[in-house]
Scaffold this motif. Sequence first.
Motif, PDB file in Angstrom:
ATOM      1  N   ALA A 123       0.826  -1.201   0.000  1.00  0.00           N
ATOM      2  CA  ALA A 123       0.000   0.000   0.000  1.00  0.00           C
ATOM      3  C   ALA A 123       0.864   1.256   0.000  1.00  0.00           C
ATOM      4  O   ALA A 123       0.572   2.233  -0.709  1.00  0.00           O
ATOM      5  N   ASN A 124       1.945   1.228   0.772  1.00  0.00           N
ATOM      6  CA  ASN A 124       2.840   2.379   0.809  1.00  0.00           C
ATOM      7  C   ASN A 124       3.522   2.602  -0.538  1.00  0.00           C
ATOM      8  O   ASN A 124       3.605   3.747  -1.031  1.00  0.00           O
ATOM      9  N   ALA A 125       4.005   1.510  -1.155  1.00  0.00           N
ATOM     10  CA  ALA A 125       4.674   1.635  -2.451  1.00  0.00           C
ATOM     11  C   ALA A 125       3.720   2.136  -3.524  1.00  0.00           C
ATOM     12  O   ALA A 125       4.056   3.020  -4.327  1.00  0.00           O
ATOM     13  N   ALA A 126       2.496   1.574  -3.551  1.00  0.00           N
ATOM     14  CA  ALA A 126       1.529   1.998  -4.561  1.00  0.00           C
ATOM     15  C   ALA A 126       1.104   3.444  -4.343  1.00  0.00           C
ATOM     16  O   ALA A 126       0.934   4.211  -5.300  1.00  0.00           O
ATOM     17  N   TRP A 127       0.925   3.836  -3.087  1.00  0.00           N
ATOM     18  CA  TRP A 127       0.523   5.220  -2.799  1.00  0.00           C
ATOM     19  C   TRP A 127       1.603   6.201  -3.246  1.00  0.00           C
ATOM     20  O   TRP A 127       1.296   7.227  -3.877  1.00  0.00           O
ATOM     21  N   CYS A 128       2.846   5.894  -2.941  1.00  0.00           N
ATOM     22  CA  CYS A 128       3.943   6.792  -3.349  1.00  0.00           C
ATOM     23  C   CYS A 128       4.032   6.888  -4.869  1.00  0.00           C
ATOM     24  O   CYS A 128       4.238   7.978  -5.427  1.00  0.00           O
ATOM     25  N   ALA A 129       3.868   5.740  -5.558  1.00  0.00           N
ATOM     26  CA  ALA A 129       3.934   5.758  -7.020  1.00  0.00           C
ATOM     27  C   ALA A 129       2.787   6.570  -7.613  1.00  0.00           C
ATOM     28  O   ALA A 129       2.976   7.351  -8.561  1.00  0.00           O
ATOM     29  N   ASP A 130       1.578   6.410  -7.066  1.00  0.00           N
ATOM     30  CA  ASP A 130       0.431   7.159  -7.584  1.00  0.00           C
ATOM     31  C   ASP A 130       0.567   8.652  -7.308  1.00  0.00           C
ATOM     32  O   ASP A 130       0.212   9.481  -8.151  1.00  0.00           O
ATOM     33  N   VAL A 131       1.046   9.004  -6.125  1.00  0.00           N
ATOM     34  CA  VAL A 131       1.236  10.424  -5.806  1.00  0.00           C
ATOM     35  C   VAL A 131       2.267  11.054  -6.738  1.00  0.00           C
ATOM     36  O   VAL A 131       2.101  12.176  -7.233  1.00  0.00           O
ATOM     37  N   THR A 132       3.353  10.306  -6.996  1.00  0.00           N
ATOM     38  CA  THR A 132       4.390  10.815  -7.902  1.00  0.00           C
ATOM     39  C   THR A 132       3.841  11.044  -9.303  1.00  0.00           C
ATOM     40  O   THR A 132       4.105  12.075  -9.942  1.00  0.00           O
ATOM     41  N   ALA A 133       3.057  10.058  -9.803  1.00  0.00           N
ATOM     42  CA  ALA A 133       2.494  10.204 -11.143  1.00  0.00           C
ATOM     43  C   ALA A 133       1.452  11.313 -11.192  1.00  0.00           C
ATOM     44  O   ALA A 133       1.371  12.070 -12.174  1.00  0.00           O
ATOM     45  N   TRP A 134       0.636  11.458 -10.146  1.00  0.00           N
ATOM     46  CA  TRP A 134      -0.425  12.459 -10.152  1.00  0.00           C
ATOM     47  C   TRP A 134       0.128  13.876 -10.077  1.00  0.00           C
ATOM     48  O   TRP A 134      -0.414  14.808 -10.676  1.00  0.00           O
ATOM     49  N   SER A 135       1.207  14.044  -9.334  1.00  0.00           N
ATOM     50  CA  SER A 135       1.772  15.382  -9.160  1.00  0.00           C
ATOM     51  C   SER A 135       2.776  15.761 -10.240  1.00  0.00           C
ATOM     52  O   SER A 135       3.353  16.855 -10.185  1.00  0.00           O
ATOM     53  N   ASP A 136       3.014  14.883 -11.227  1.00  0.00           N
ATOM     54  CA  ASP A 136       3.932  15.216 -12.302  1.00  0.00           C
ATOM     55  C   ASP A 136       3.397  16.402 -13.102  1.00  0.00           C
ATOM     56  O   ASP A 136       2.184  16.509 -13.344  1.00  0.00           O
ATOM     57  N   PRO A 137       4.247  17.331 -13.539  1.00  0.00           N
ATOM     58  CA  PRO A 137       3.764  18.512 -14.274  1.00  0.00           C
ATOM     59  C   PRO A 137       2.979  18.167 -15.534  1.00  0.00           C
ATOM     60  O   PRO A 137       2.008  18.855 -15.858  1.00  0.00           O
ATOM     61  N   ALA A 138       3.372  17.102 -16.235  1.00  0.00           N
ATOM     62  CA  ALA A 138       2.651  16.728 -17.450  1.00  0.00           C
ATOM     63  C   ALA A 138       1.241  16.258 -17.137  1.00  0.00           C
ATOM     64  O   ALA A 138       0.282  16.586 -17.845  1.00  0.00           O
TER      65      ALA A 138
END
Length: 603
Positions: free
Chosen positions: A123-138
């Motif tokens: 859950a921690n790994a997936a949350w971090c990956a999703d947050v990183t992708a969601w907050s990407d400028p693109a």
Amino acid sequence: MTRIVTDIGRQGRSGRSRRSGRAARRERIERGGDDRRLLPVALALWGSCLGTHLLFDAGMAMMDGGAGRDDGSTGVTNSWALSVALLTIIAVAALWQVGRVCARNGTGRVLIIVCVAAALLGANAAWCADVTAWSDPAAAAVRDGAAYAAVEGTALGGAQASSNRNVDCQTDLRLRTFSDGSVIQPSTATVRLFASGHACTHLRRGAAYQAQGTLSQAEIGAVRLWLVTEDGNVPQRIRDQPKYEQWRERIQEAFLDATEGLSEQGRILVPGLTMGFLGQDRLTEESSGVASIDDTYARRLEDRFRTAGIMHLMAVSGGHFAVIAGLIRRIGAWLLADRRVIALATMGASAMLAALMAPGDSVGRALVMGWVSAAAMFLGRRPQALSALNVTAIGMLLTKPALAYSYGFALSCAAVLGIILMARGIAGVLARLLPDALADMTAMTVAAQLATLPIQVLMEPSLPVWSVPANLLTAPVVTFATLAGLAGLAVAWASPSAGAACAWVASWGTQVMERVAMWLGSGEQATIPWAGGVGGAMLLLAVEGSLIAAVLTVRRRLGLGRDAAHGMHALPGERFGRNPRNRIRIWWADTVGMMERWNRGDA
């Protein structure tokens, strides 16, 4: 007094029976050739990654939906975060309670603790990956709609035929920078680049490009961002391919050129069987002299393969790696090579094979699992398919949580898991009526089909009727056609004539596949409509569970052992029951013996 002694004896016997039952369960879970202890850990990790991703998407949708309102958007965000926290606490408490119950029934609490830890880690790994992708400028730039973008990135593959009818080709870019026209920002997003015309022949895997166009959210596919370039706006190459990418492309292009002399089915299917890249997806310049493939026939052939349930033959999976590993082991045994040399050779050959295949999640799964098995051989341990699969799934999900919702990765893992867990039992039942080879082949097909059907229903709400017969009809030619195709891939760059000869031999096998697909994949009776979505998958799981229970009941009634020895080659102490197959074999053996005695009497 007698009653007291009797009660004490009963309690002692019941205590011993409970202890023996627990020991039997532990032995069944931890048996060396079928160690299942990591299976619940892998499932807990997978479920937590998938559930976290779904929760994140739902939460972001709620936030985006309330972003434009002045009344309550903050309350929506806070309530969503509170809901996630409460669900996490409830899930952990439930798992801990299950652990207590299992501990009382003989299952170790350690296994449950490990499952809880794996779920929280996933859950921690997936949350971090999703947050990183969601907050990407693109990703942030297209939340309110399509926008202009100028990007720099590295191509993850060569140009292929486009899934967007408005453009000619597509490839994926891993971005390094993103600009909305005013500010240049670093980015790590992956976008699907669409181009047309002259630009398609200059897109190379591993090269870096500058491109600009309209950036939008994807309409279909796993890649969430699309970048469509305008006519005349050709992506500019800013860094050439590395040497190893040039070597890879040269080998692949040489093999594709070697298939040009084949029939149309061979030009489509031989590259697909060998590299996972269908021939109609190849892009060439009009001046190259390469004959084009009829689009109507190519689409019909691909549709028939999918309807017949044998489309997996055109996707590289564990079969390619198993063939290569088996060939290396045979050569090593003939040369009396040390097991460490064989293991290292297997790992090297698997890495080269994966490098030449079309990139995909199933290829990565097969490569890592092959490396785990080779590492076991190097250490002197007997490879265990189930343990290797579990270790592979755990490692890949932790490093790339997005695989939890990849259909390719799920189908690949499910097929292997079904074969490992169910094929032996199904073969034991079928061997009562069928020859050993046919029983084993049918059991593997049925086991893989049972494991993958719920996932296929999520993709398309229908069931292939003739999948098992189609796989059985094509199974005799798959191995030799794959070996011939891989041989052609290995030699075409050095000797085009030898590569063409190997591709021609491989086309014999693909001709059989084409005939089977056209025969069994045609007509409305080739598929059965089924409920789609999660409900349809759960319903299908219930039906399959009933079928598996029936098979186990038949297997127990027939007295088949766990290892399901076939026919007259029963294990010591295994029940030898009457069945038509044994009667035929006994009659044949008696007939042969009688004829031999008669011949000796005449002599």
